[in-house]
Write an enzyme that holds these catalytic residues in place. Structure first.
Site, PDB file in Angstrom:
ATOM      1  N   HIS A 109      15.241  14.912  42.568  1.00 43.29           N
ATOM      2  CA  HIS A 109      13.818  14.745  42.095  1.00 43.29           C
ATOM      3  C   HIS A 109      13.023  14.451  43.275  1.00 43.29           C
ATOM      4  O   HIS A 109      11.664  14.468  43.489  1.00 43.29           O
ATOM      5  CB  HIS A 109      13.730  13.891  40.915  1.00 43.29           C
ATOM      6  N   ASP A 141      20.336  16.546  38.936  1.00 47.68           N
ATOM      7  CA  ASP A 141      19.365  15.529  39.669  1.00 47.68           C
ATOM      8  C   ASP A 141      19.939  15.365  40.986  1.00 47.68           C
ATOM      9  O   ASP A 141      19.953  14.107  41.474  1.00 47.68           O
ATOM     10  CB  ASP A 141      18.876  14.334  39.136  1.00 47.68           C
ATOM     11  N   SER A 216      15.810   5.560  44.625  1.00 43.96           N
ATOM     12  CA  SER A 216      16.553   6.999  44.009  1.00 43.96           C
ATOM     13  C   SER A 216      17.351   7.777  45.096  1.00 43.96           C
ATOM     14  O   SER A 216      16.865   7.682  46.433  1.00 43.96           O
ATOM     15  CB  SER A 216      15.381   7.829  43.788  1.00 43.96           C
TER      16      SER A 216
END
Length: 266
Positions: A109, A141, A216
């Site tokens: 992402h 992801d 992330s």
């Protein structure tokens, strides 16, 4: 006003770096340098507050020696990932090296939010490299990047499949809010947690280690310094940031997907 339902929707903790130029490279204007100088002082305050040796840590409780050792082993292999492009999309996150060929695992992402812009990797020592996107797997992801061999990143060991246990201590390592080399501690609070991320459902490792925008793609590691998952999302109430519940893609999924991407892309 948004209607609160349970913990809210798990979402990727995005972060848009204020130092990214439209082409995805670091800014060089005086204001950006001044922000970096101020952030450097703030990093020192945070480090002392969170138990890393410093003036503010004099009365802090002792940090378990195994977690200190795990952090020392992990930080050299963790990078900041900066993605940006002229189309206006930009994002920042984290990643980590997994082999001597300088492959780096991160979240898909982060790449997607960059809208096809160039990908830059910043190393712990501040060096920056243009990164090749070896491959992407949006359903899981995950994405794999590659930097030149001259980066000489330390690869992180992966935990054995099925070895992670509820209650064991873990560290989340990455660049939350653009602060590289940040380490937060917690425990594994659940395994095989079903979470919905976008249009896909995932089985995730749940942790209470603090995960914030910019984390992330960074590793979740155990007390031996082995990666047990890739930090990918947080639960929120009304979209208002971390509430102490984060989710990581389990290492079994990470290894399988990364091996497939690297096998296809080199």
């Amino acid at each position: 006003m948004a209607v609160q339902t349970g913990l809210g929707e798990p979402r990727g903790p995005w972060f848009v770096s204020p130092d990214l130029d439209p082409d995805g490279r670091g800014g060089t204007d005086p204001a950006a340098r001044e922000r970096e100088r101020l952030l450097g002082g703030w990093r020192g305050w945070v480090a002392g507050r969170d138990g890393i040796p410093g003036p503010a840590a004099a009365s802090a409780a002792p940090v378990p020696a195994e977690l200190v050792t795990a952090a020392e082993k992990t930080v050299p292999g963790v990078v900041s990932v900066l993605v940006g492009g002229a189309a206006g999309g930009s994002a920042s996150g984290s990643g980590f090296a997994v082999d001597s060929e300088q492959h780096i695992i991160t979240n898909d992402h982060i790449i997607a939010r960059g809208r096809g812009g160039p990908v830059t990797v910043e190393l712990p020592d501040g060096r920056r490299y243009a990164a090749e996107v070896v491959g992407r797997e949006p359903d899981s992801d995950l994405a794999v990047l590659k930097v030149p061999s001259s980066a000489n990143l330390t690869s992180l060991p992966l935990a054995k499949p099925g070895a992670t246990r509820v209650g064991e201590p873990v560290l989340a390592v990455g660049s939350p809010l653009g602060l590289p080399g940040t380490v937060t501690a917690g425990i594994v609070s659940a395994l095989d947690r079903q979470v919905r991320l976008g249009d896909n459902r995932h089985r995730a490792v749940q942790t209470d280690a603090s995960i914030n925008p910019g984390n992330s793609g960074g590793p979740l590691v155990n007390a031996r310094g082995e990666v047990v998952g890739v930090n990918t999302a947080i639960a929120t109430i009304d979209g208002n940031g971390s509430i102490g519940i984060g989710f990581a893609i389990p290492i079994e999924q990470v290894q399988q997907t990364a091996d497939t991407i690297i096998g296809k892309g080199g």
